[in-house]
Enzyme design. Structure first.
Site, PDB file in Angstrom:
ATOM      1  N   CYS A   1      20.493   1.505  26.426  1.00  0.00           N
ATOM      2  CA  CYS A   1      20.109   2.867  26.079  1.00  0.00           C
ATOM      3  C   CYS A   1      18.686   3.133  26.564  1.00  0.00           C
ATOM      4  O   CYS A   1      17.826   2.248  26.474  1.00  0.00           O
ATOM      5  CB  CYS A   1      20.190   3.040  24.557  1.00  0.00           C
ATOM      6  SG  CYS A   1      19.758   4.680  23.974  1.00  0.00           S
TER       7      CYS A   1
ATOM      8  N   HIS B   1      28.891   6.976  22.855  1.00  0.00           N
ATOM      9  CA  HIS B   1      27.493   6.535  22.772  1.00  0.00           C
ATOM     10  C   HIS B   1      26.565   7.751  22.666  1.00  0.00           C
ATOM     11  O   HIS B   1      25.689   7.802  21.794  1.00  0.00           O
ATOM     12  CB  HIS B   1      27.149   5.709  24.021  1.00  0.00           C
ATOM     13  CG  HIS B   1      25.718   5.287  24.117  1.00  0.00           C
ATOM     14  ND1 HIS B   1      25.319   3.977  23.993  1.00  0.00           N
ATOM     15  CD2 HIS B   1      24.572   6.002  24.331  1.00  0.00           C
ATOM     16  CE1 HIS B   1      23.997   3.910  24.122  1.00  0.00           C
ATOM     17  NE2 HIS B   1      23.523   5.130  24.328  1.00  0.00           N
ATOM     18  N   GLU B   2      26.769   8.736  23.547  1.00  0.00           N
ATOM     19  CA  GLU B   2      25.901   9.921  23.555  1.00  0.00           C
ATOM     20  C   GLU B   2      26.083  10.753  22.283  1.00  0.00           C
ATOM     21  O   GLU B   2      25.108  11.233  21.708  1.00  0.00           O
ATOM     22  CB  GLU B   2      26.136  10.769  24.805  1.00  0.00           C
ATOM     23  CG  GLU B   2      25.746  10.097  26.109  1.00  0.00           C
ATOM     24  CD  GLU B   2      24.317   9.574  26.149  1.00  0.00           C
ATOM     25  OE1 GLU B   2      23.427  10.172  25.514  1.00  0.00           O
ATOM     26  OE2 GLU B   2      24.086   8.557  26.818  1.00  0.00           O
TER      27      GLU B   2
ATOM     28  N   HIS C   1      24.167   9.689  19.239  1.00  0.00           N
ATOM     29  CA  HIS C   1      22.767  10.122  19.166  1.00  0.00           C
ATOM     30  C   HIS C   1      22.610  11.362  18.276  1.00  0.00           C
ATOM     31  O   HIS C   1      21.591  11.529  17.616  1.00  0.00           O
ATOM     32  CB  HIS C   1      22.204  10.423  20.560  1.00  0.00           C
ATOM     33  CG  HIS C   1      21.740   9.214  21.302  1.00  0.00           C
ATOM     34  ND1 HIS C   1      20.739   8.387  20.831  1.00  0.00           N
ATOM     35  CD2 HIS C   1      22.136   8.687  22.490  1.00  0.00           C
ATOM     36  CE1 HIS C   1      20.540   7.402  21.704  1.00  0.00           C
ATOM     37  NE2 HIS C   1      21.366   7.559  22.709  1.00  0.00           N
TER      38      HIS C   1
END
Length: 193
Positions: free
Chosen positions: A119, A163-164, A167
């Site tokens: 990341c 994953h994004e 966030h």
């Protein structure tokens, strides 16, 4: 209300790292139709991702290689993310500038990257497998197409999307690593190289 510099420089020095509590902040929905400053920021994020995989540009502009970046990583807690996946020759396989993306369905089957995840906001290495759904369906507004879209993703793209979108909830990839046994292999899961 969030105000930011439209000409903001995005590079390794300006990306928020995991020692900054802001990275754990939950992101807010973006008002549509998209305001010019939100569109401009999203296009700068997309440019970062695109340029970050070109060695000459990356070195010159201090960019770490990336396939995606979310707005919170540059200090803006809004649900916006830019993703570009390229093949080994540098050709774009897919490109998205997503606003308010949301997973609307996901597979029970799990998958992980055999090399683990990384990341832009995480400097230290965190070894271990990060299990995510093998397939996801994501609904979003795509600023590149100027329309609402549904992405049916499997494998690597599905992992990148998850994953994004993590966030937006203040979750980092290493939060999902098994602390007792980082390389624990889930039965019937898919390892992606």
């Amino acid at each position: 209300m969030w105000y930011y510099n439209i000409a903001m420089l995005i590079n390794n020095d300006t990306i928020i790292k995991d020692d900054n509590p802001l990275i754990r902040r939950k992101s807010e929905d973006v008002v549509l139709p998209l305001k010019d400053e939100d569109r401009d920021l999203l296009m700068q994020m997309l440019k970062y991702v695109d340029d970050s995989t070109v060695p000459e540009i990356a070195e010159k502009e201090n960019l770490r290689p990336a396939v995606g970046i979310s707005a919170i990583q540059i200090g803006v807690p809004k649900k916006m993310t830019a993703i570009i996946i390229k093949d080994d020759e540098g050709n774009k396989l897919c490109e998205y500038a997503l606003v308010n993306p949301k997973i609307i369905s996901n597979s029970v089957e799990k998958a992980c990257l055999s090399s683990g995840e990384g990341c832009l906001s995480v400097v230290e290495e965190h070894e271990g497998l990060v299990y995510r759904s093998l397939r996801v369906k994501v609904k979003a507004y795509d600023a590149l197409k100027d329309e609402n879209i549904i992405i049916k993703a499997e494998g690597y793209l599905a992992i990148v999307l998850q994953h994004e979108l993590d966030h937006f909830k203040g979750i980092l990839f290493y939060d999902r690593i098994n602390k007792e046994n980082p390389y624990f292999q889930l039965p019937d899961s898919t390892l992606i190289d």
